[in-house]
Design a protein around this motif. Structure first.
Motif, PDB file in Angstrom:
ATOM      1  N   GLU A  15       0.603  -1.305   0.072  1.00  0.00           N
ATOM      2  CA  GLU A  15      -0.098  -0.055   0.114  1.00  0.00           C
ATOM      3  C   GLU A  15       0.844   1.376   0.080  1.00  0.00           C
ATOM      4  O   GLU A  15       0.690   2.359  -0.794  1.00  0.00           O
ATOM      5  CB  GLU A  15      -0.964   0.098   1.279  1.00  0.00           C
ATOM      6  N   ALA A  16       1.974   1.271   0.746  1.00  0.00           N
ATOM      7  CA  ALA A  16       2.766   2.493   0.879  1.00  0.00           C
ATOM      8  C   ALA A  16       3.543   2.773  -0.620  1.00  0.00           C
ATOM      9  O   ALA A  16       3.438   3.934  -0.806  1.00  0.00           O
ATOM     10  CB  ALA A  16       3.907   2.311   1.861  1.00  0.00           C
ATOM     11  N   ASP A  17       3.995   1.835  -1.268  1.00  0.00           N
ATOM     12  CA  ASP A  17       4.490   1.868  -2.431  1.00  0.00           C
ATOM     13  C   ASP A  17       3.654   2.242  -3.374  1.00  0.00           C
ATOM     14  O   ASP A  17       3.980   3.069  -4.393  1.00  0.00           O
ATOM     15  CB  ASP A  17       5.297   0.697  -2.749  1.00  0.00           C
ATOM     16  N   SER A  18       2.416   1.838  -3.384  1.00  0.00           N
ATOM     17  CA  SER A  18       1.155   2.031  -4.357  1.00  0.00           C
ATOM     18  C   SER A  18       0.935   3.462  -4.468  1.00  0.00           C
ATOM     19  O   SER A  18       0.900   4.096  -5.169  1.00  0.00           O
ATOM     20  CB  SER A  18      -0.003   1.157  -4.120  1.00  0.00           C
ATOM     21  N   ARG A  23      -6.675  10.912   1.888  1.00  0.00           N
ATOM     22  CA  ARG A  23      -5.714  11.274   2.885  1.00  0.00           C
ATOM     23  C   ARG A  23      -5.670   9.771   3.771  1.00  0.00           C
ATOM     24  O   ARG A  23      -6.424   9.225   4.282  1.00  0.00           O
ATOM     25  CB  ARG A  23      -6.021  12.274   3.710  1.00  0.00           C
ATOM     26  N   TYR A  24      -4.266   9.610   3.992  1.00  0.00           N
ATOM     27  CA  TYR A  24      -4.001   8.240   4.622  1.00  0.00           C
ATOM     28  C   TYR A  24      -2.958   8.238   5.501  1.00  0.00           C
ATOM     29  O   TYR A  24      -1.909   9.260   5.516  1.00  0.00           O
ATOM     30  CB  TYR A  24      -4.040   7.041   3.558  1.00  0.00           C
ATOM     31  N   PRO A  68     -15.051  10.661  10.639  1.00  0.00           N
ATOM     32  CA  PRO A  68     -14.889   9.081  10.589  1.00  0.00           C
ATOM     33  C   PRO A  68     -13.921   8.913   9.642  1.00  0.00           C
ATOM     34  O   PRO A  68     -13.353   9.545   8.541  1.00  0.00           O
ATOM     35  CB  PRO A  68     -16.303   8.915  10.089  1.00  0.00           C
ATOM     36  N   VAL A  69     -13.306   7.615  10.055  1.00  0.00           N
ATOM     37  CA  VAL A  69     -12.175   7.022   9.025  1.00  0.00           C
ATOM     38  C   VAL A  69     -12.435   5.776   8.436  1.00  0.00           C
ATOM     39  O   VAL A  69     -13.502   5.156   9.321  1.00  0.00           O
ATOM     40  CB  VAL A  69     -10.973   7.095   9.692  1.00  0.00           C
ATOM     41  N   ALA A  70     -11.632   5.204   7.597  1.00  0.00           N
ATOM     42  CA  ALA A  70     -11.699   3.652   7.259  1.00  0.00           C
ATOM     43  C   ALA A  70     -10.382   2.974   7.771  1.00  0.00           C
ATOM     44  O   ALA A  70      -9.508   3.873   7.809  1.00  0.00           O
ATOM     45  CB  ALA A  70     -11.849   3.552   5.651  1.00  0.00           C
ATOM     46  N   LEU A  71     -10.673   1.929   8.307  1.00  0.00           N
ATOM     47  CA  LEU A  71      -9.267   1.088   8.579  1.00  0.00           C
ATOM     48  C   LEU A  71      -9.316  -0.152   7.632  1.00  0.00           C
ATOM     49  O   LEU A  71     -10.362  -1.080   7.571  1.00  0.00           O
ATOM     50  CB  LEU A  71      -9.587   0.584  10.085  1.00  0.00           C
ATOM     51  N   LYS A  72      -8.042  -0.379   7.291  1.00  0.00           N
ATOM     52  CA  LYS A  72      -7.788  -1.539   6.422  1.00  0.00           C
ATOM     53  C   LYS A  72      -6.604  -2.429   7.178  1.00  0.00           C
ATOM     54  O   LYS A  72      -5.601  -1.761   7.460  1.00  0.00           O
ATOM     55  CB  LYS A  72      -7.522  -1.284   5.014  1.00  0.00           C
ATOM     56  N   GLY A  73      -6.820  -3.627   7.106  1.00  0.00           N
ATOM     57  CA  GLY A  73      -5.565  -4.550   7.499  1.00  0.00           C
ATOM     58  C   GLY A  73      -4.687  -4.921   6.341  1.00  0.00           C
ATOM     59  O   GLY A  73      -5.303  -5.248   5.250  1.00  0.00           O
ATOM     60  N   ILE A  74      -3.528  -4.626   6.808  1.00  0.00           N
ATOM     61  CA  ILE A  74      -2.466  -5.157   5.991  1.00  0.00           C
ATOM     62  C   ILE A  74      -1.786  -6.420   5.895  1.00  0.00           C
ATOM     63  O   ILE A  74      -1.185  -6.694   6.976  1.00  0.00           O
ATOM     64  CB  ILE A  74      -1.324  -4.023   5.860  1.00  0.00           C
ATOM     65  N   VAL A  75      -1.988  -7.160   5.001  1.00  0.00           N
ATOM     66  CA  VAL A  75      -1.317  -8.660   4.955  1.00  0.00           C
ATOM     67  C   VAL A  75      -0.464  -8.472   3.447  1.00  0.00           C
ATOM     68  O   VAL A  75      -1.365  -8.493   2.472  1.00  0.00           O
ATOM     69  CB  VAL A  75      -2.307  -9.658   4.976  1.00  0.00           C
ATOM     70  N   GLU A  76       0.640  -8.998   3.753  1.00  0.00           N
ATOM     71  CA  GLU A  76       1.390  -9.199   2.570  1.00  0.00           C
ATOM     72  C   GLU A  76       0.863 -10.157   1.427  1.00  0.00           C
ATOM     73  O   GLU A  76       0.547 -11.316   2.073  1.00  0.00           O
ATOM     74  CB  GLU A  76       2.953  -9.454   2.864  1.00  0.00           C
ATOM     75  N   GLY A  77       0.746  -9.467   0.226  1.00  0.00           N
ATOM     76  CA  GLY A  77       0.249 -10.568  -0.802  1.00  0.00           C
ATOM     77  C   GLY A  77      -1.302 -10.507  -0.961  1.00  0.00           C
ATOM     78  O   GLY A  77      -1.556 -11.371  -1.745  1.00  0.00           O
ATOM     79  N   VAL A 131     -11.081  11.249  -5.786  1.00  0.00           N
ATOM     80  CA  VAL A 131     -10.229  10.719  -4.907  1.00  0.00           C
ATOM     81  C   VAL A 131     -10.140   8.999  -5.310  1.00  0.00           C
ATOM     82  O   VAL A 131     -11.376   8.743  -5.318  1.00  0.00           O
ATOM     83  CB  VAL A 131     -10.087  10.898  -3.295  1.00  0.00           C
ATOM     84  N   ALA A 132      -8.880   8.655  -5.260  1.00  0.00           N
ATOM     85  CA  ALA A 132      -8.790   7.190  -5.377  1.00  0.00           C
ATOM     86  C   ALA A 132      -8.737   6.552  -3.946  1.00  0.00           C
ATOM     87  O   ALA A 132      -7.909   6.993  -2.852  1.00  0.00           O
ATOM     88  CB  ALA A 132      -7.504   7.011  -5.971  1.00  0.00           C
ATOM     89  N   VAL A 133      -9.809   5.687  -3.714  1.00  0.00           N
ATOM     90  CA  VAL A 133      -9.873   5.007  -2.305  1.00  0.00           C
ATOM     91  C   VAL A 133      -9.006   4.007  -2.067  1.00  0.00           C
ATOM     92  O   VAL A 133      -8.367   3.971  -1.053  1.00  0.00           O
ATOM     93  CB  VAL A 133     -11.003   4.873  -2.056  1.00  0.00           C
ATOM     94  N   ASP A 134      -8.647   3.003  -3.115  1.00  0.00           N
ATOM     95  CA  ASP A 134      -7.825   2.019  -2.946  1.00  0.00           C
ATOM     96  C   ASP A 134      -7.105   1.772  -3.959  1.00  0.00           C
ATOM     97  O   ASP A 134      -7.521   2.304  -5.338  1.00  0.00           O
ATOM     98  CB  ASP A 134      -8.710   0.873  -2.587  1.00  0.00           C
ATOM     99  N   ALA A 135      -5.936   0.997  -3.958  1.00  0.00           N
ATOM    100  CA  ALA A 135      -5.097   1.106  -5.201  1.00  0.00           C
ATOM    101  C   ALA A 135      -4.478  -0.484  -4.999  1.00  0.00           C
ATOM    102  O   ALA A 135      -3.657  -0.710  -4.075  1.00  0.00           O
ATOM    103  CB  ALA A 135      -4.101   1.929  -5.254  1.00  0.00           C
ATOM    104  N   LEU A 136      -4.361  -1.234  -6.165  1.00  0.00           N
ATOM    105  CA  LEU A 136      -3.474  -2.536  -6.399  1.00  0.00           C
ATOM    106  C   LEU A 136      -2.573  -1.955  -7.771  1.00  0.00           C
ATOM    107  O   LEU A 136      -3.008  -1.700  -8.782  1.00  0.00           O
ATOM    108  CB  LEU A 136      -4.405  -3.543  -6.846  1.00  0.00           C
TER     109      LEU A 136
END
Length: 695
Positions: free
Chosen positions: A490-493, A506-507, A526-535, A686-691
């Motif tokens: 996510e950070a690199d994307s 904003r993240y 309010p915010v959104a929360l996403k768990g990060i799992v590699e892959g 705004v883009a919310v999610d990115a792969l």
């Protein structure tokens, strides 16, 4: 190392001084006998040289024991011999022939030293030896020279009509089909070639020749694959500059079609949407049916249409006018709004009390009056300033066999494109023959005529479009050099997107739930929360996304639940909730042949209801981006249709342009990007999610 090919001079193929038929006989059950017979019957006035040591004469012509004994100039040699004899024939042709048509194999398919044998031919071609058409091809036809060098089963009925369309096909069967079908449309050809396996000369070589050929005004191509896409696109740009439309039929995109292409040619079919976008960008009109290859090209070889002016249509049948109107509407053809002066002419001269478009110009069914009304009505439509092209469609009426004369007179003096379509059976065959004899292109089914008209208008728009300006570099290229292949974090994307000015919600990236709570305080609930799992690309399916968290307690509970569900959790992404608006998806896909393309589609609840996404090859400029949005949203939902709330279309267009710059500049490594969702609000996008995946 494979030797490079020299530039091809194909003028001798379509206007040779002489042709040698090597391995020929009088047996017309074999290719050699048929090909020589067709050549003799066609009326070619150049040298015709049968070659076979078994015979002294063939079809009353002197038959030579080998090619070296020919006293004339065989610019073209038809190799009607087996692959084992081809090297000797090639050596004997050096310095005598310019082109060899290889009907069969170059090298036997089971040869253990096949690569070495093929390299032998390449080396001699590179040194200036004769060029090769084929292998496994149906030869060539040069109607202007009255020359057949083909074994096509449709040639016993005579040579194709000379005309302005150049035809290139990788399929010999389709060459035969087009020769036969073109007899019904009246389309004539400047040159026709079956390129077969394209060991040496390929589709682009023939295309390059036809672009420079004065007798060719439009080019039709059937190609299952292209060996050099950049060269083809460069030639397509040159053809557009020269005013020579290209009509291309390229099958093999569907799963069944791909299987056929792989077994037939060994070529890999690319992604259909991306390739269609690339062809359109370079001015190529795509065909979906074999008839389109000759009929559409025949229409495009004539007069151009002003794409801002609609179609004016007429028939002598009121019922048929209604049926045609539905067909034009279903096809999305622009119909002209008739000028008042045109309506008055139709009322006064044709006795049509309520003129419409399509026009019923057969309101007076008096014997002999129909042809007067026909000429008057068509001329009125032609002269209307709102009409860009004229369509006359018919089925049948009394006295119809006298119609070709006024129709031909009108069509030949017209300054706008005229499409004639007579849908009938044996009773109208004589009418079609008379129109073709007058030199006109005619259609016998509205479906083919309508596709040709759509291509006419499409090409009119293509000719006015400009190529997008090269994008201005927006990044420091070292970033991707440091990143590994595969799915980015996510950070690199997000960092990569921000390098290119692509707006993201904003993240903050955190390691623990406590850090996530502190970041949420700074971002603002309010915010959104996403768990990060590699892959893991799709987090929602793993329960790793929670939206609308309004305080630290709710965020902490959500984080603990995610950690229990996914022990391999490496951290959290905290994001500001996006503004209210429409959910779209945007991204990058890539085709192995033409490179990256931008994809724009509806997301969320609109994804299935609003149709498929639209695709444009990168790079884009603002006009192309606006065009993508217009195609995706023809109803104008983003402009406030039914709501009165206009969304930030300008911001969406800028996002698409920036995304295309990223795709274009990083095309060597970038494989795909998925921004899903992109929220288009009233004031911002705004883009919310990115792969992001690298190759």
């Amino acid at each position: 190392m494979i030797a490079s090919k020299p530039k091809a001079d194909l003028a001798p193929l379509f206007a040779p001084k002489g042709v040698a038929f090597v391995g020929v006989s009088e047996d017309q059950a074999r290719y050699g006998g048929r090909m020589l017979r067709y050549c003799l019957d066609g009326g070619f006035t150049g040298g015709i040289y049968p070659v076979n040591p078994k015979y002294e004469r063939v079809f009353d012509l002197c038959c030579y024991p080998d090619i070296t004994q020919i006293e004339g100039t065989p610019d073209v040699v038809l190799a009607l011999v087996g692959a084992e004899r081809l090297p000797a024939l090639y050596e004997a042709s050096i310095g005598r022939a310019k082109i060899i048509i290889v009907v069969g194999e170059i090298v036997p398919g089971d040869s253990p030293d096949k690569d070495k044998r093929l390299a032998w031919f390449r080396e001699r071609i590179a040194r200036g030896g004769p060029r090769l058409v084929g292998p496994m091809c149906m030869g060539a036809v040069a109607p202007h020279a009255k020359l057949s060098m083909s074994g096509s089963s449709t040639l016993p009925l005579g040579l194709p009509k000379p005309g302005p369309v150049g035809f290139i096909t990788q399929s010999g069967g389709i060459l035969s089909g087009v020769i036969d079908r073109a007899r019904l449309s009246g389309v004539g050809f400047s040159g026709m070639v079956s390129s077969g396996g394209e060991f040496d000369l390929d589709t682009s070589d023939y295309l390059e020749f036809m672009i420079g050929d004065d007798a060719t005004r439009a080019i039709a191509i059937y190609a299952e694959g292209l060996d050099d896409y950049p060269r083809f696109f460069a030639l397509a740009d040159r053809a557009r500059e020269a005013g020579k439309p290209i009509v291309l039929m390229k099958p093999g995109f569907t799963e069944a079609g791909q299987g056929a292409a792989l077994s037939h040619t060994g070529r890999i079919a690319g992604d259909r949407a991306v390739q269609m976008s690339a062809f359109r960008r370079h001015g190529v009109v795509l065909a979906s049916d074999i008839d389109d290859l000759h009929a559409t090209a025949g229409l495009l070889a004539g007069r151009r249409v002003d794409p801002d002016k609609g179609l004016g249509a007429a028939t002598l049948s009121g019922g048929y006018a209604v049926a045609l109107g539905d067909a034009f509407s279903d096809a999305g053809l622009p119909m002209a709004t008739l000028a008042e002066a045109t309506k008055e002419t139709l009322r006064r001269e044709v006795a049509q009390p309520k003129p419409a478009n399509p026009a019923d110009i057969g309101a007076r069914p008096t014997t002999g009056q129909e042809l007067v009304d026909l000429a008057t009505g068509l001329q009125a439509l032609h002269d209307d300033p709102n009409v860009g092209a004229v369509y006359y469609g018919e089925m049948g009426f009394l006295g119809m066999h006298k119609a070709p004369e006024p129709l031909a007179a009108f069509a030949l003096r017209a300054t706008k494109p005229v499409v004639l379509c007579w849908q009938g059976g044996p009773y109208v065959a004589g009418i079609l023959d008379a129109l073709r004899t007058a030199g006109l292109v005619v259609f016998d089914t509205p479906a083919t005529a309508i596709r040709a008209l759509k291509a006419l208008y499409e090409y009119g728009r293509i000719c006015r479009e400009r190529a997008p300006a090269p994008p201005r570099p927006r990044h420091a290229p070292q970033r991707l050099a440091r990143l590994r292949t595969g799915l980015l974090s996510e950070a690199d994307s997000f960092a990569l997107l921000e390098d290119y000015g692509i707006p993201v919600a904003r993240y903050a990236l955190t390691r623990t739930a406590d850090e996530a709570a502190l970041s949420a305080e700074k971002i603002g609930f309010p915010v959104a929360l996403k768990g990060i799992v590699e892959g893991v690309a799709h987090k929602t399916e793993r329960g790793l996304v929670r939206l609308g968290l309004r305080d630290s307690a709710a965020l902490g509970a959500a984080a603990r639940a995610m950690a229990e569900r996914a022990p391999q959790l490496s951290g959290f992404l905290v994001q500001a909730m996006a503004p209210a608006g429409f959910e779209l998806l945007a991204g990058i896909t890539s085709d192995v042949h033409v490179g990256p393309a931008v994809v724009l589609g509806w997301g969320g609840v609109y994804a299935e209801a609003m149709g498929p996404p639209v695709v444009e090859v990168a790079p884009l400029d603002r006009d192309l981006a606006d065009g993508m949005i217009a195609r995706l949203d023809p109803k104008g939902l983003l402009r406030g249709y039914r709501t009165g709330r206009a969304m930030d279309r300008a911001g969406l267009a800028e996002l698409l342009v920036a995304l295309s710059c990223l795709a274009h500049e990083q095309r060597a490594r970038l494989r795909e990007i998925d921004l899903n969702p992109v929220i288009v609000g009233e004031e911002r996008v705004v883009a919310v999610d990115a792969l992001v995946r690298l190759g």
